[in-house]
Design an enzyme around this catalytic site. Structure first.
Site, PDB file in Angstrom:
ATOM      1  N   ALA A   1     -68.269 -14.798  -7.692  1.00  0.00           N
ATOM      2  CA  ALA A   1     -68.937 -16.091  -7.808  1.00  0.00           C
ATOM      3  C   ALA A   1     -70.445 -15.891  -7.854  1.00  0.00           C
ATOM      4  O   ALA A   1     -70.969 -14.882  -7.389  1.00  0.00           O
ATOM      5  CB  ALA A   1     -68.559 -16.981  -6.632  1.00  0.00           C
TER       6      ALA A   1
ATOM      7  N   GLU B   1     -66.941 -10.800  -0.214  1.00  0.00           N
ATOM      8  CA  GLU B   1     -67.500 -12.016   0.373  1.00  0.00           C
ATOM      9  C   GLU B   1     -67.092 -12.218   1.835  1.00  0.00           C
ATOM     10  O   GLU B   1     -67.646 -13.077   2.509  1.00  0.00           O
ATOM     11  CB  GLU B   1     -67.139 -13.248  -0.462  1.00  0.00           C
ATOM     12  CG  GLU B   1     -65.680 -13.638  -0.451  1.00  0.00           C
ATOM     13  CD  GLU B   1     -64.859 -12.991  -1.558  1.00  0.00           C
ATOM     14  OE1 GLU B   1     -63.782 -13.524  -1.856  1.00  0.00           O
ATOM     15  OE2 GLU B   1     -65.255 -11.959  -2.100  1.00  0.00           O
TER      16      GLU B   1
END
Length: 134
Positions: free
Chosen positions: A64, A130
């Site tokens: 992302a 992440e």
């Protein structure tokens, strides 16, 4: 708007190549929308028998676009147009093939996992970095 996804077709095989090299093919809302639109277009074509999603030799997709995510609240993230990206791709009836070379991290790994088949080169590396963000 530049083409963040380069689309082509060779016979019954469609190709969607992520084209955001300066950001290691990070999944920005614009890239996600262009990819979903391209996949939906190929899915509507009865001559297309599979759609290959690829990046470059060095990186499939680095995940992302964290900078864009930082600026949104949780509630904004749920309502953001990019939130529909995953539903749009899973609605595709045409088989999706992830051609992974290099890094497939975070959202890029999830994009590969969403596909019906993953073809990985010897340099492919999958991960979820992440988990260290918070």
């Amino acid at each position: 708007m530049s083409a963040l996804v380069e689309s082509s077709r060779d016979g019954h095989v469609a190709l969607c190549r992520l084209n955001r090299p300066e950001a290691r093919n990070a999944l920005s809302p614009e890239l996600m929308d262009q990819l979903a639109t391209a996949v939906e277009g190929f899915d509507a074509d009865p001559e297309v028998r599979c759609v290959v999603i690829a990046g470059t030799d060095e990186v499939f997709a680095a995940g992302a676009d964290i900078r864009a995510l930082r600026e949104r609240t949780f509630e904004e993230s749920l309502r953001h147009p990019a939130a529909s990206f995953w539903r749009r791709l899973t609605a595709c009836k045409t088989p999706l093939i992830a051609a992974v070379s290099g890094f497939a991290l975070g959202g890029g790994c999830e994009l590969a996992l969403l596909c019906d088949l993953i073809v990985a080169s010897e340099t492919a590396a999958f991960g979820q970095p992440e988990i260290t963000l918070g």
